[in-house]
Design a protein around this motif. Structure first.
Motif, PDB file in Angstrom:
ATOM      1  N   THR A  29       0.860  -1.184   0.000  1.00  0.00           N
ATOM      2  CA  THR A  29       0.000   0.000   0.000  1.00  0.00           C
ATOM      3  C   THR A  29       0.894   1.231   0.000  1.00  0.00           C
ATOM      4  OG1 THR A  29      -1.713  -1.162   1.256  1.00  0.00           O
ATOM      5  CG2 THR A  29      -1.840   1.237   1.166  1.00  0.00           C
ATOM      6  N   TYR A  30       0.688   2.106  -0.965  1.00  0.00           N
ATOM      7  CA  TYR A  30       1.509   3.305  -1.044  1.00  0.00           C
ATOM      8  C   TYR A  30       0.638   4.501  -1.397  1.00  0.00           C
ATOM      9  CZ  TYR A  30       1.267   2.351  -6.081  1.00  0.00           C
ATOM     10  OH  TYR A  30       0.824   2.098  -7.362  1.00  0.00           O
ATOM     11  N   ARG A  31       1.157   5.682  -1.106  1.00  0.00           N
ATOM     12  CA  ARG A  31       0.451   6.904  -1.459  1.00  0.00           C
ATOM     13  C   ARG A  31       1.434   7.899  -2.057  1.00  0.00           C
ATOM     14  NH1 ARG A  31      -0.926  11.282   3.207  1.00  0.00           N
ATOM     15  NH2 ARG A  31       1.172  11.579   4.007  1.00  0.00           N
TER      16      ARG A  31
ATOM     17  N   TYR B 115      -3.306  14.089  -2.039  1.00  0.00           N
ATOM     18  CA  TYR B 115      -2.687  12.765  -2.008  1.00  0.00           C
ATOM     19  C   TYR B 115      -3.639  11.708  -2.565  1.00  0.00           C
ATOM     20  CZ  TYR B 115       1.000  14.653   0.976  1.00  0.00           C
ATOM     21  OH  TYR B 115       2.052  15.383   1.465  1.00  0.00           O
TER      22      TYR B 115
ATOM     23  N   LYS C 200      -4.008   7.219  -2.797  1.00  0.00           N
ATOM     24  CA  LYS C 200      -3.526   5.973  -2.201  1.00  0.00           C
ATOM     25  C   LYS C 200      -3.913   4.799  -3.102  1.00  0.00           C
ATOM     26  CE  LYS C 200      -3.862   5.467   2.234  1.00  0.00           C
ATOM     27  NZ  LYS C 200      -4.348   5.202   3.614  1.00  0.00           N
TER      28      LYS C 200
ATOM     29  N   GLU D 220       3.188   2.916   2.772  1.00  0.00           N
ATOM     30  CA  GLU D 220       2.513   2.883   4.058  1.00  0.00           C
ATOM     31  C   GLU D 220       2.451   1.478   4.651  1.00  0.00           C
ATOM     32  OE1 GLU D 220      -1.299   4.695   3.497  1.00  0.00           O
ATOM     33  OE2 GLU D 220      -0.491   6.700   3.881  1.00  0.00           O
TER      34      GLU D 220
END
Length: 343
Positions: free
Chosen positions: A96-98, A107, A109, A141
């Motif tokens: 999981t990244y943003r 932002y 995600k 994240e």
């Protein structure tokens, strides 16, 4: 970050159900093949967990962005590289990244499921584009790795984010006069002669070993066919105060940053030191002194690295209290990029 190892409830239940079903069939049919299948299931799962335990620390994820600043409104490469140092075992990855703009606070995600092959790992590639100036950040994240049968999971493997800077667009050129860019600015006292640029704050001399390349006078060098440099005289010009009144609209803030880049860049090129004032994230009035373009770029990067939403009237009030009676250029948008006067 310290890793955390735990059993996957879903994976464990699937394994137990499969093992129980195979055992029931074996008990009913008493088949040699079913006994071998049951032994292979147990052996495969055990080997998968042992390989995972041995190689779990060799898996990492890294976000990669261009190291240099990027142009606003231009696409640039964005990569998340998952590394698997194991020679024989592959592992599943839940990532999981943003990513977003720190200056505009926008932002997004996303979650991905990948297979990290032995030695090669896995890779996510895409193109990003920022319509606004600011610090573009990518943060991982959540990074969870599991074995091939999803029996155990390990979170907290090595991860690293990345950032790059979408720089403002300058709207002024070297030949622009400050009086045409800044409303109310006094006419410049520079004299230009045919063939040679003259500035009373500089003297021109021949190049000496050790002189900085940025001080080379390229036009005069081309005419005389040997290197000439500009050396700033000790007196120089008086500094000019510049105030940046960021507001609550991200489009207007973006245009203000363009204007700031143009006005301050032109002031430095004309030989005026710049004392830049702006409101920090803590609400206090901040300042920095710039003598050259590199210092201006550093201050601009600092401003763009944090949220840019402010109350523009507040910073003008702070300026009037901290520096009463002083003249300064108020950065603005429109035909004039700034207004000069006392506030």
């Amino acid at each position: 970050m310290k890793g955390k190892l735990k059993l996957s409830i879903r994976g464990t239940l699937r394994f137990c159900l499969l093992l129980v079903a195979t055992a029931e069939l074996w008990w009913f049919f008493r088949s040699y093949f079913l006994f071998v299948a049951m032994a292979l299931i147990i052996g495969s799962v055990t080997a998968s967990v042992l390989l995972f335990w041995k190689n779990k620390d060799g898996i990492s994820a890294e976000a990669i962005l261009p190291t240099n600043r990027v142009g606003r409104g231009r696409a640039f490469s964005f990569v998340i590289q998952v590394t698997n140092r194991s020679r024989f075992a592959g592992f599943g990855v839940r990532l999981t990244y943003r990513w977003g703009n720190a200056f505009t606070q926008g932002y997004q995600k996303k979650q991905e499921r990948l297979w990290a092959a032995p030695r090669r790992g896995a890779c996510i590639k895409q193109q990003l584009e920022s319509g606004y100036a600011g610090r573009i950040e990518v943060e991982i994240e959540q990074f969870v790795v599991h074995d091939a049968f999803h029996i155990v999971e390990y979170s907290g493997c090595g991860t690293s984010g990345a950032w790059t800077l979408a720089y403002p667009m300058r709207r002024t050129g070297d030949e622009d006069a400050l009086s045409s860019v800044v409303e109310g600015f006094p006419e410049e006292d520079e004299v230009k002669k045919r063939g040679t640029d003259y500035n009373p704050d500089y003297e021109v001399r021949e190049y000496i070993a050790g002189d900085e390349l940025k001080s080379i006078h390229w036009k005069l060098t081309a005419k005389r066919e040997h290197l000439m440099v500009r050396e700033r005289l000790a007196a120089g010009r008086e500094k000019i105060n510049v105030l940046l009144p960021l507001g609550s609209d991200k489009l207007e803030n973006d245009q203000l940053m363009d204007a700031l880049c143009g006005v301050c860049g032109l002031l430095l090129e004309k030989g005026y030191p710049v004392q830049l004032f702006w409101q920090g994230t803590d609400g206090e009035l901040r300042t920095n002194y710039c003598l050259e373009q590199g210092e201006l770029e550093g201050v601009t990067a600092e401003i763009l690295s944090f949220g840019g939403f402010r109350q523009p009237e507040t910073v003008k009030q702070q300026m009037a209290i901290a520096h009463p009676g002083e003249s300064y250029i108020l950065i603005q948008t429109g035909a004039y990029l700034g207004a000069y006067g006392r506030y």
